[in-house]
Design a protein around this motif. Structure first.
Motif, short mmCIF file in Angstrom:
data_model
loop_
_atom_site.label_atom_id
_atom_site.label_comp_id
_atom_site.label_asym_id
_atom_site.label_seq_id
_atom_site.Cartn_x
_atom_site.Cartn_y
_atom_site.Cartn_z
N PRO A 184 -16.87 1.39 0.91
CA PRO A 184 -17.06 2.63 0.15
C PRO A 184 -17.00 3.89 1.02
CG PRO A 184 -18.66 0.98 -0.51
CD PRO A 184 -17.97 0.44 0.71
N ASP A 185 -17.45 3.76 2.27
CA ASP A 185 -17.47 4.91 3.17
C ASP A 185 -16.34 4.85 4.20
OD1 ASP A 185 -18.46 2.72 4.46
OD2 ASP A 185 -20.13 3.76 5.45
N GLY A 186 -15.32 4.03 3.93
CA GLY A 186 -14.20 3.88 4.86
C GLY A 186 -13.26 5.06 4.82
N LYS A 187 -12.29 5.06 5.73
CA LYS A 187 -11.33 6.16 5.82
C LYS A 187 -10.39 6.20 4.63
CE LYS A 187 -11.24 6.44 10.88
NZ LYS A 187 -10.39 6.36 12.10
N LEU A 188 -10.15 5.05 4.00
CA LEU A 188 -9.26 4.98 2.85
C LEU A 188 -10.05 4.61 1.60
CD1 LEU A 188 -6.22 3.04 4.38
CD2 LEU A 188 -6.36 5.48 3.91
N ASP A 189 -9.81 5.34 0.51
CA ASP A 189 -10.43 4.99 -0.76
C ASP A 189 -9.37 4.37 -1.66
OD1 ASP A 189 -8.87 7.11 -1.59
OD2 ASP A 189 -10.56 8.47 -1.87
N TYR A 190 -9.78 3.99 -2.86
CA TYR A 190 -8.86 3.33 -3.78
C TYR A 190 -7.72 4.24 -4.19
CZ TYR A 190 -12.04 -0.63 -4.21
OH TYR A 190 -12.80 -1.73 -3.94
N GLU A 191 -8.01 5.52 -4.33
CA GLU A 191 -6.97 6.46 -4.72
C GLU A 191 -5.87 6.52 -3.66
OE1 GLU A 191 -5.41 8.76 -7.65
OE2 GLU A 191 -7.40 7.83 -7.72
N ALA A 192 -6.27 6.43 -2.39
CA ALA A 192 -5.29 6.46 -1.31
C ALA A 192 -4.53 5.14 -1.19
CB ALA A 192 -5.99 6.78 0.01
N MET A 193 -5.19 4.04 -1.56
CA MET A 193 -4.57 2.73 -1.39
C MET A 193 -3.52 2.42 -2.46
SD MET A 193 -5.43 1.17 1.31
CE MET A 193 -4.65 -0.39 0.84
N ALA A 194 -3.65 3.01 -3.64
CA ALA A 194 -2.71 2.71 -4.73
C ALA A 194 -1.26 2.96 -4.34
CB ALA A 194 -3.10 3.50 -5.99
N PRO A 195 -0.90 4.14 -3.80
CA PRO A 195 0.50 4.34 -3.41
C PRO A 195 0.94 3.46 -2.25
CG PRO A 195 -0.84 6.22 -2.75
CD PRO A 195 -1.69 5.37 -3.63
N ILE A 196 -0.01 3.08 -1.38
CA ILE A 196 0.33 2.18 -0.27
C ILE A 196 0.74 0.82 -0.81
CG2 ILE A 196 -0.61 0.94 1.73
CD1 ILE A 196 -2.31 3.40 2.32
N VAL A 197 -0.02 0.31 -1.77
CA VAL A 197 0.33 -0.97 -2.40
C VAL A 197 1.70 -0.87 -3.07
CG1 VAL A 197 -0.29 -2.58 -4.23
CG2 VAL A 197 -2.07 -1.67 -2.75
N THR A 198 1.93 0.22 -3.77
CA THR A 198 3.21 0.42 -4.45
C THR A 198 4.37 0.44 -3.46
OG1 THR A 198 2.11 1.70 -6.18
CG2 THR A 198 4.50 1.91 -6.02
N ASP A 199 4.21 1.23 -2.39
CA ASP A 199 5.27 1.33 -1.39
C ASP A 199 5.54 -0.02 -0.73
OD1 ASP A 199 5.46 4.02 -1.90
OD2 ASP A 199 4.27 4.65 -0.17
N LEU A 200 4.48 -0.73 -0.40
CA LEU A 200 4.64 -2.02 0.28
C LEU A 200 5.34 -3.02 -0.62
CD1 LEU A 200 4.06 -3.72 2.81
CD2 LEU A 200 1.82 -4.28 1.82
N PHE A 201 4.96 -3.04 -1.89
CA PHE A 201 5.54 -4.02 -2.80
C PHE A 201 7.00 -3.69 -3.12
CE2 PHE A 201 6.41 -5.69 -7.10
CZ PHE A 201 6.15 -7.02 -6.88
N LEU A 202 7.30 -2.42 -3.32
CA LEU A 202 8.64 -2.05 -3.74
C LEU A 202 9.62 -1.86 -2.58
CD1 LEU A 202 7.84 0.50 -6.59
CD2 LEU A 202 8.75 -1.80 -6.84
N GLY A 203 9.10 -1.45 -1.42
CA GLY A 203 10.01 -1.12 -0.33
C GLY A 203 9.78 -1.82 0.97
N GLY A 204 8.71 -2.61 1.07
CA GLY A 204 8.42 -3.27 2.34
C GLY A 204 7.66 -2.37 3.29
N LEU A 205 7.35 -2.89 4.45
CA LEU A 205 6.52 -2.19 5.42
C LEU A 205 7.11 -0.85 5.82
CD1 LEU A 205 3.91 -2.44 7.07
CD2 LEU A 205 5.26 -3.54 8.88
N GLN A 206 8.43 -0.78 5.93
CA GLN A 206 9.07 0.45 6.38
C GLN A 206 8.93 1.58 5.36
OE1 GLN A 206 10.60 -2.33 5.64
NE2 GLN A 206 12.34 -1.97 4.25
#
Length: 207
Positions: free
Chosen positions: A172-194
């Motif tokens: 809960p007090d980490g550098k990344l919250d759920y709002e920040a993680m949502a686009p990361i998940v999307t990018d990783l799934f759709l485009g890979g690590l790059q």
């Protein structure tokens, strides 16, 4: 003529479910008593029984209402007019947000649903399968060839593997919250690590 329900009846039911889910998630369904639920919710045991007849009713209501909420999210996305890629982005964001607000209920759904009676467990599992099918349909819209190769559903399960268990390691007090993680998940799934873009907030903290 019977008495009607008071104005805050449904709100109180939701508050009870949240309190019970918190206890089930932290100490397990079998180790939790109705007395503990009543105490956690600031209610008398008699009042608690006015809303839920027993602990089993709480378990079923937590699991069923949580997966029903997820069904509504995919249902709303299915009615959207955007392209499949945009709809998938929206779905991922909405699911990550939903899990952020219902971590205890999601834990109950994934870990304690085994204690439900067969018919009730089947009802919950059918709802889950409907959610998976809706996600798979959106993925198939992006890559029809994958659907033809029967990969749309396995890819959906891989996506859920990223999203469903996020609550087990996110702080809960980490550098990344759920709002920040949502686009990361999307990018990783759709485009890979790059394709992953670091959130601006995280970059700013590391400067």
């Amino acid at each position: 003529m019977g008495r009607g329900r008071h104005a805050g009846y449904e709100d109180q039911r939701e508050a009870i479910l949240a309190g019970a889910a918190r206890l089930f998630a932290s100490q397990g369904y079998w180790a939790t008593s109705m007395n503990q639920v009543a105490q956690a919710c600031g209610l008398s045991k008699a009042t608690l029984y006015h809303y839920y007849r027993d602990k089993y009713a709480l378990l079923f209501s937590i699991a069923d209402s949580h997966v029903l909420r997820l069904q509504r999210i995919v249902g709303e996305a299915a009615l959207g007019t955007g392209q499949p890629r945009e709809r998938l982005q929206l779905l991922i964001r909405r699911f990550v947000q939903a899990y952020a607000d219902a971590q205890d209920a999601h834990w109950v759904l994934t870990s304690e649903v085994r204690f439900l009676e067969p018919a009730d467990r089947q009802r919950v599992l059918d709802r889950e399968r409907a959610v998976v099918a809706a996600f798979a349909k959106v993925i198939a819209g992006i890559r029809p060839d994958l659907d033809e190769a029967t990969l749309a559903k396995p890819l959906t399960m891989l996506l859920f593997g990223m999203v469903n268990w996020m609550f087990t390691w996110m702080k809960p007090d980490g550098k990344l919250d759920y709002e920040a993680m949502a686009p990361i998940v999307t990018d990783l799934f759709l485009g890979g690590l790059q394709a992953v873009q670091a959130p601006q907030e995280a970059l700013a903290q590391n400067r």
